[in-house]
Design a protein around this motif. Structure first.
Motif, PDB file in Angstrom:
ATOM      1  N   SER A   7     -16.747  30.128  14.367  1.00  0.00           N
ATOM      2  CA  SER A   7     -17.665  30.306  15.481  1.00  0.00           C
ATOM      3  C   SER A   7     -18.749  31.320  15.124  1.00  0.00           C
ATOM      4  O   SER A   7     -18.527  32.251  14.347  1.00  0.00           O
ATOM      5  N   ASP A 136     -28.052  22.052  19.100  1.00  0.00           N
ATOM      6  CA  ASP A 136     -26.992  22.892  19.662  1.00  0.00           C
ATOM      7  C   ASP A 136     -27.512  23.758  20.803  1.00  0.00           C
ATOM      8  O   ASP A 136     -26.855  23.900  21.837  1.00  0.00           O
ATOM      9  N   TYR A 172     -26.225  23.108  24.606  1.00  0.00           N
ATOM     10  CA  TYR A 172     -26.507  24.187  25.550  1.00  0.00           C
ATOM     11  C   TYR A 172     -27.997  24.290  25.795  1.00  0.00           C
ATOM     12  O   TYR A 172     -28.798  24.082  24.882  1.00  0.00           O
ATOM     13  N   LEU A 207     -20.159  30.091  19.612  1.00  0.00           N
ATOM     14  CA  LEU A 207     -20.365  28.663  19.489  1.00  0.00           C
ATOM     15  C   LEU A 207     -19.913  28.182  18.125  1.00  0.00           C
ATOM     16  O   LEU A 207     -20.268  28.769  17.099  1.00  0.00           O
TER      17      LEU A 207
END
Length: 210
Positions: A7, A136, A172, A207
Motif C-alpha cells: 500500500s 486510481d 477515487y 491505497l
C-alpha cells in the motif's frame, strides 16, 4: 504465489493550514511513512513545500480558485491539471479550479469544465490501452455536482466531474473546496465505481496499486 501489492500512504491536504502540519517534529513522528502528498488546492506554496521537505515525499497538486500566486511562486511539485501521471504504481489525473462566481482566474463555467473533461479522454484512454491501467486518483479542487457541494453559487460542483467518473471509472475522486468543520457533513460517497472523498482540511489515505 506473488507478493501482495504494498500500500502507498498518501497525505492529502486542502484549503486550511493546520497547526499540527506546521510542526516539523509532529510531521516526522506522525507521517514519516507517507510516500506521497496530494494537495486539492487553496494551499500556500510555502506550506506545501514545508510539508514535502520535512516528510521527504513528492508533492502532486491542483490549483484551487485562490491559488493565483502559483503563476509566480508555484510549489515544488507536479501540477496534475489536465494530465495523467504515474507514481508509486498509482495513476493520477487532475482538474483545477471551481465554478465561475466572479472574475477569478482559476474559475470555469460548467461548459468549460465539460470541455476539459472531454479533453482528457485521449490521455486517459491511451493510459488504459498502453499501460492497462485505470485512473486510481482523480484529484480536483471542486466537488462534483450534487456530491458534497454547497448550495451557494461559489461552492456548486461540476456536472462534468460526474461524466469523468462515469466514463473513466477512477477508483477515487479527491476534492476540497467545501469546508468540513461541521462533522455532520458527508465526506465519503460512492458514485458508480468511484469513492468520492472530501479530504478537507487533511486526510491520510492508504491505497494498494492494482
Amino acid at each position: 504465489m506473488g507478493k501482495a501489492p504494498v500500500s502507498v500512504k498518501i497525505l492529502c491536504v486542502s484549503d486550511t493550514e493546520m497547526p499540527q502540519l506546521h510542526n516539523a517534529v509532529n510531521l516526522r513522528r506522525q507521517y514519516h511513512d507517507v510516500e506521497m502528498i496530494i494537495s486539492c488546492g487553496d494551499m500556500s506554496p510555502n506550506y506545501l513545500d514545508f510539508i514535502s521537505s520535512i516528510i521527504g515525499a513528492p508533492l502532486y497538486y491542483v490549483r484551487g480558485n485562490h491559488d493565483e500566486i502559483y503563476d509566480k511562486e508555484p510549489p515544488g511539485g507536479i501540477d496534475l491539471h489536465g494530465q495523467v501521471v504515474q507514481y508509486g504504481g498509482l495513476t493520477m489525473a487532475g482538474l483545477e479550479g471551481c465554478i465561475r462566481y466572479n472574475r477569478g482566474q482559476i474559475q470555469y463555467s460548467q461548459a468549460q469544465m465539460h470541455g476539459k473533461v472531454l479533453g482528457m479522454a485521449p490521455a486517459v484512454f491511451w493510459n488504459r490501452w498502453a499501460r492497462q491501467r485505470r485512473i486510481d486518483l482523480f484529484v480536483t479542487h471542486s466537488p462534483a455536482r450534487d456530491i458534497h457541494d454547497g448550495k451557494d453559487v461559489a461552492h456548486r460542483g461540476f456536472a462534468g466531474f460526474l461524466n469523468f467518473m462515469k466514463w473513466f471509472r477512477p477508483r477515487y475522486m479527491l476534492h476540497g473546496h467545501v469546508h468540513t468543520w461541521d462533522r455532520r457533513k458527508t465526506v465519503r460517497t460512492q458514485y458508480e465505481s468511484t469513492c468520492v472523498l472530501n479530504i478537507n482540511p487533511f486526510t491520510v489515505l492508504e491505497l494498494n496499486p492494482l
